[in-house]
Design a protein around this motif. Structure first.
Motif: not given
Length: 450
Positions: A270-275, A281-286, A423-425
């Protein structure tokens, strides 16, 4: 949390001092890391690094969890009940101390010269060992909680400390682990370095819990269990677990964990593709995990106070509904920016900590009132935890992503996904998890009793 008595003060029956509570709770760091790292990173690792299709990768994770995870959980639970007169359950934690380093190192050190089928088989085999090690310490660790106090409110406090260390475990598994992967440049070397770090943290956590549980047991004044000579048959075990007070709570928990597993496993997608965060994304998820941990910790005094004032059941139901709605709102607002994501993540963590705390507390009440079967209850609870997170976090997410055309080749090349895949994500990350949790809340509101 309410203030606990110090270890030096006179103890009321069932009261545990602060150091005893903290010592016991520290073991949850290892439990949470073992639970979360495969759910958050393993599917993503298999699809974007090993190049395995999502549905196949999800099946390779789900089957070991279902077969080895559940089988080992039930075996350890029964044996810890049967042998509790020989030695305290805390001695089982040493199996985790010894086995956890090997489990992590083998899981992420995948030989890259294998074929795709060989990589799938290797991960499935390594994950089977991982689940056996997880069962060896997680089931007895949970059973210990119901045996340390006769006071339901004291058990809630003990579980709140467990949730505090859950936050620490989430921080390690959800922020530190991806951060190490990114720091080491990603790819196979990044995941191998992460495994080496976790192979040090988990046994230390379990060692602290081993000594903490011993201190708590002595403080609670628990006499060694007396051997009864009874052997629990399969039919008798099923009858114990089928009692409505436990089975309805267990079913509701399964639905919630299935949804939560989907949200957790789909978050990086979701972070990588939708956002549109890409490699960031690895930094944001932290950062999001750190915010979630703060939400879990600050919410504990509120949930403990509300449970004591209005009862555990209504607080459990309300927090499950709040969690569901927050994730649905988040999933349909991917373009709102990272600020909104941080805010929704914080709110979701508050509600998540509510239903997690109360579900564990109500389970420990049941186990504490029927100590002869405490290991059995804990085994079923941990097994459902693994089934739910595996079903939602690997199998269902993999099926949804593949069904909506998620392109592995594009993901390995760092390219965006097609709108249908997005959409699937979205469905896997927020909508379906929300529906699972709303169903769980309705089920327990209608049929649950505490």
């Amino acid at each position: 949390m309410t203030a606990a008595a110090t270890d030096a003060s006179p103890q009321q029956a069932g009261r545990l001092g602060l150091l005893s509570q903290v010592g016991y709770g520290a073991g949850q760091v290892a439990g949470q890391v073992f639970r979360d790292v495969p759910s958050l990173l393993l599917l993503f690792f298999m699809t974007t690094v090993l190049g395995i299709e999502p549905a196949l990768a999800g099946a390779a994770i789900f089957v070991p969890k279902l077969v080895w995870g559940v089988g080992c959980d039930m075996l350890v639970g029964i044996l810890s009940d049967r042998w509790k007169q020989r030695f305290h359950r805390r001695w089982w934690l040493l199996a985790g101390v010894i086995g956890s380093p090997a489990a992590f190192l083998l899981l992420f050190h995948v030989p890259m010269d294998l074929s795709t089928q060989g990589r799938v088989a290797y991960v499935a085999g390594a994950f089977s060992l991982y689940m056996a090690v997880f069962a060896s310490f997680s089931v007895p660790y949970l059973a210990i909680a119901g045996e340390l106090s006769d006071d339901p409110h004291q058990r809630t406090i003990l579980m709140s400390w467990r949730l505090v260390f859950t936050a620490a475990g989430v921080l390690v598994g959800g922020a530190l682990a991806p951060g190490v992967v990114q720091y080491l440049g990603g790819g196979q070397p990044g995941y191998e370095g992460m495994a080496r770090v976790l192979a040090v943290i988990c046994p230390l956590s379990l060692l602290i819990a081993f000594f903490g549980a011993g201190r708590a047991s002595r403080q609670a004044g628990r006499a060694p269990a007396v051997a009864t000579g009874d052997r629990l048959t399969a039919r008798a075990a099923l009858a114990v677990l089928a009692h409505p007070r436990f089975s309805v709570l267990l079913t509701s928990n399964l639905l919630q964990l299935t949804g939560s597993g989907m949200a957790y496993a789909a978050m990086l997608y979701f972070l990588t593709y939708n956002m549109g965060q890409g490699a960031g994304a690895l930094q944001l998820i932290g950062g999001l995990i750190m915010v979630a941990c703060a939400g879990i910790i600050v919410a504990q005094p509120m949930w403990v106070a509300l449970a004591r004032k209005v009862g555990k059941k209504p607080v459990y139901v309300a927090s499950a509904i709040g969690y569901a709605l927050t994730y649905i709102i988040w999933s349909v607002n991917a373009g709102a920016g990272t600020g909104v994501a941080y805010g929704l993540c914080f709110i979701a963590a508050i509600f998540n900590s509510g239903w997690a705390l109360l579900s564990f507390s109500m389970m420990s009440d049941i186990a504490g009132e029927d100590r002869a079967h405490a290991g059995l209850y804990s085994a079923a609870w941990i097994a459902v935890d693994k089934i739910g997170f595996a079903l939602g976090g690997t199998l269902l997410v993999g099926i949804v992503l593949s069904s909506f055309g998620f392109d592995v080749a594009r993901s390995m090349a760092g390219l965006p996904q097609e709108p249908r895949a997005l959409t699937g994500v979205m469905l896997a990350f927020g909508v379906l998890p929300g529906l699972f949790n709303l169903t769980a809340a309705a089920l327990y509101a209608r049929f649950g009793r505490h």
